[in-house]
Motif scaffolding. Sequence first.
Motif, mmCIF file in Angstrom:
data_model
loop_
_atom_site.group_PDB
_atom_site.id
_atom_site.type_symbol
_atom_site.label_atom_id
_atom_site.label_comp_id
_atom_site.label_asym_id
_atom_site.label_seq_id
_atom_site.Cartn_x
_atom_site.Cartn_y
_atom_site.Cartn_z
ATOM 1 N N HIS A 47 -2.700 5.917 -2.182
ATOM 2 C CA HIS A 47 -3.764 6.639 -1.430
ATOM 3 C C HIS A 47 -3.130 8.128 -1.395
ATOM 4 O O HIS A 47 -2.088 8.333 -1.199
ATOM 5 C CB HIS A 47 -3.910 6.172 0.074
ATOM 6 C CG HIS A 47 -4.314 4.640 0.126
ATOM 7 N ND1 HIS A 47 -5.531 3.973 0.184
ATOM 8 C CD2 HIS A 47 -3.639 3.418 0.299
ATOM 9 C CE1 HIS A 47 -5.451 2.828 0.391
ATOM 10 N NE2 HIS A 47 -4.329 2.399 0.195
ATOM 11 N N GLU A 101 0.852 -1.258 0.070
ATOM 12 C CA GLU A 101 0.011 -0.107 0.027
ATOM 13 C C GLU A 101 1.008 1.206 0.093
ATOM 14 O O GLU A 101 1.738 1.030 0.766
ATOM 15 C CB GLU A 101 -0.953 0.026 1.349
ATOM 16 C CG GLU A 101 -1.965 -1.215 1.175
ATOM 17 C CD GLU A 101 -3.046 -1.220 0.261
ATOM 18 O OE1 GLU A 101 -3.502 0.112 -0.064
ATOM 19 O OE2 GLU A 101 -3.106 -2.091 -0.343
ATOM 20 N N CYS A 115 -5.919 8.001 7.159
ATOM 21 C CA CYS A 115 -5.262 7.199 6.131
ATOM 22 C C CYS A 115 -4.227 6.484 6.796
ATOM 23 O O CYS A 115 -4.128 4.965 6.115
ATOM 24 C CB CYS A 115 -4.923 8.011 4.975
ATOM 25 S SG CYS A 115 -4.620 7.061 3.577
#
Length: 283
Positions: free
Chosen positions: A37, A5, A47
Amino acid sequence: MRRVEIIANIASGSVGPDAPAEAERILTEHGVEGSVHTPGEGQLEACLREVIDSAPDAVFILAGDGTARAAAEMSGPDGPPIAPLPGGTMNMLPRALYGERTWQEAMAACLETGEPRMVSGGEVAGRLFFVAAILGSPALWAEAREAARSGKVRLAISRAQRAFRRAFSGRLRYTLDGRPKGKTEALTLMCPLVSTALDEDERALEVAALDPTSALDIFRLGVNALSGHWREDPSVSMGRCRVGRVWAGGHIPAILDGEPMRLDPEVHIRFRPKAFRAVSLPQ
């Protein structure tokens, strides 16, 4: 790595609006699943928490020094490994781990040969740092420099004037590892990750008392400290510590891994042997 990620701050330093698409392309080229993201203003902490809690094989951070430090602190020794890519101004942690690579080069290298590595660090007032901390008036020069880099000339001049005014007016008192009390203009704490005086597995921080005698010395010391050349400064005395206490007559200006902040008038220092897991490259 099967799933990675990525958190990208497109407003930070050298990131830019095209970075998310470029990061996705690099993931695809290496056959790694993952998402990019791009949290908006005020959404970064949430986040980070959500991504770290999802337990990917690694979390890549493409942002400034503050975000890299926050991600490493939040993940800690038991969370997913963190790869802080150079997306900010000073890039202290990325440079310590990946040298002078661009963020694209560092990301590709981490996907190809990266492996988890436990990194030690330091703690000041409950906040972690993994490269270096500066406590005292020389830290104020970071604020002036950041304003100048942003093109805010008046603000840079104002902050530079404030740094000069603070010189010698707020000296620090300190005690390290139970040794006798000392007095100094500033303290610099260096982690084993980057210290040339410490072995990488040594369980201590390198500490330097910075004690200039004039405003000119303060200016030189501030520049040297920010550029990493503070050991060569003639006003520096060296040592090591695992725990300590620092206090002053007012709030203490500080820089932790390139991030300026203001601390309480009394703070505690300690060495953290297991601070977080980094995505490291073979030596």
